[in-house]
Design a protein around this motif. Structure first.
Motif, short mmCIF file in Angstrom:
data_model
loop_
_atom_site.label_atom_id
_atom_site.label_comp_id
_atom_site.label_asym_id
_atom_site.label_seq_id
_atom_site.Cartn_x
_atom_site.Cartn_y
_atom_site.Cartn_z
N ARG A 1 -40.62 21.68 -53.41
CA ARG A 1 -41.60 21.99 -54.60
C ARG A 1 -41.23 21.89 -55.93
O ARG A 1 -42.06 21.70 -56.68
N CYS A 2 -40.26 22.04 -56.14
CA CYS A 2 -39.50 22.14 -57.53
C CYS A 2 -39.58 20.69 -58.24
O CYS A 2 -40.06 20.34 -59.14
N LEU A 3 -39.06 19.45 -57.31
CA LEU A 3 -39.34 18.15 -57.56
C LEU A 3 -40.67 17.66 -57.79
O LEU A 3 -41.09 17.33 -58.53
N ALA A 4 -41.76 18.11 -56.75
CA ALA A 4 -43.03 17.87 -56.87
C ALA A 4 -43.65 18.24 -58.24
O ALA A 4 -44.58 17.95 -58.68
N SER A 5 -43.16 19.42 -58.73
CA SER A 5 -43.77 20.04 -59.85
C SER A 5 -43.56 19.30 -61.12
O SER A 5 -44.18 19.28 -62.14
N ARG A 6 -42.46 18.38 -61.10
CA ARG A 6 -41.98 17.40 -62.06
C ARG A 6 -42.53 16.05 -61.88
O ARG A 6 -42.16 15.18 -62.68
N LEU A 7 -43.34 15.92 -61.13
CA LEU A 7 -44.00 14.55 -60.88
C LEU A 7 -45.35 14.43 -61.01
O LEU A 7 -45.81 15.35 -60.64
N SER B 1 -50.65 11.27 -59.79
CA SER B 1 -51.13 10.08 -59.77
C SER B 1 -50.07 8.93 -58.98
O SER B 1 -49.18 9.23 -59.80
N GLY B 2 -50.32 8.14 -58.33
CA GLY B 2 -49.21 7.30 -58.01
C GLY B 2 -48.67 7.37 -56.74
O GLY B 2 -47.96 6.51 -56.05
N LEU B 3 -48.51 8.68 -56.25
CA LEU B 3 -47.95 9.12 -54.97
C LEU B 3 -48.64 8.21 -53.91
O LEU B 3 -47.81 7.49 -52.92
#
Length: 150
Positions: free
Chosen positions: A117-123, A126-128
């Protein structure tokens, strides 16, 4: 049009870099549980697919049987997995999670959920989908090359 070899090489370098950083993060995240990234991968395989032989796990992960055996031995010593009789093969035992292994892996998943969840909030979102599609295509191309000997 296929990607340029130089661009593909850059992607592969980034995959390696990300993999090594993920492994280091997993080692740090689960150090107090006594679970390395390699041990975590074997626990996940057993949690998702059930009891397996060491050679089967090695084949699935495209690593050596010896590599998985070392990890399985460490997990057995830690009481997180146990050998079981394999009705299909006398010498190749099945490896399965113990109740302690199930509890530890549940904790691993809980910790990783928070981390994801923490990492996802930094990415960027678009593009995933494109990244997933490209990595799937790369894995498929590698499988085809291995099968055809290219």
């Amino acid at each position: 049009m296929p990607p340029a070899p130089r661009d593909l090489e850059a992607l592969i370098r980034l995959i390696r870099l990300a993999f090594n950083r993920l492994r280091a993060r997993a080692d740090a995240l689960h150090a107090d549980l006594g679970v390395s990234a390699g041990m975590r991968a074997v626990l996940e395989s057993l949690a998702e697919s059930g009891a397996q032989t060491v050679p089967d796990m090695a084949r699935t992960k495209s690593v050596s049987r010896q590599h998985i055996q070392v990890i399985a031995d460490a997990l057995i010593a830690a009481g997180l997995v146990a050998p079981a009789i394999n009705p299909r093969h006398k010498r190749s035992v099945l490896i399965d999670l113990t109740p302690a292994g199930r509890r530890v892996f549940a904790e691993v998943r809980k910790r990783e959920g928070a981390e994801l969840r923490c990492l996802a909030s930094r990415l960027p979102d678009s593009g995933l989908a494109a990244a997933l599609k490209m990595l799937d295509a790369l894995a498929g191309a590698l499988d085809t090359a291995a099968e055809t000997g290219e």
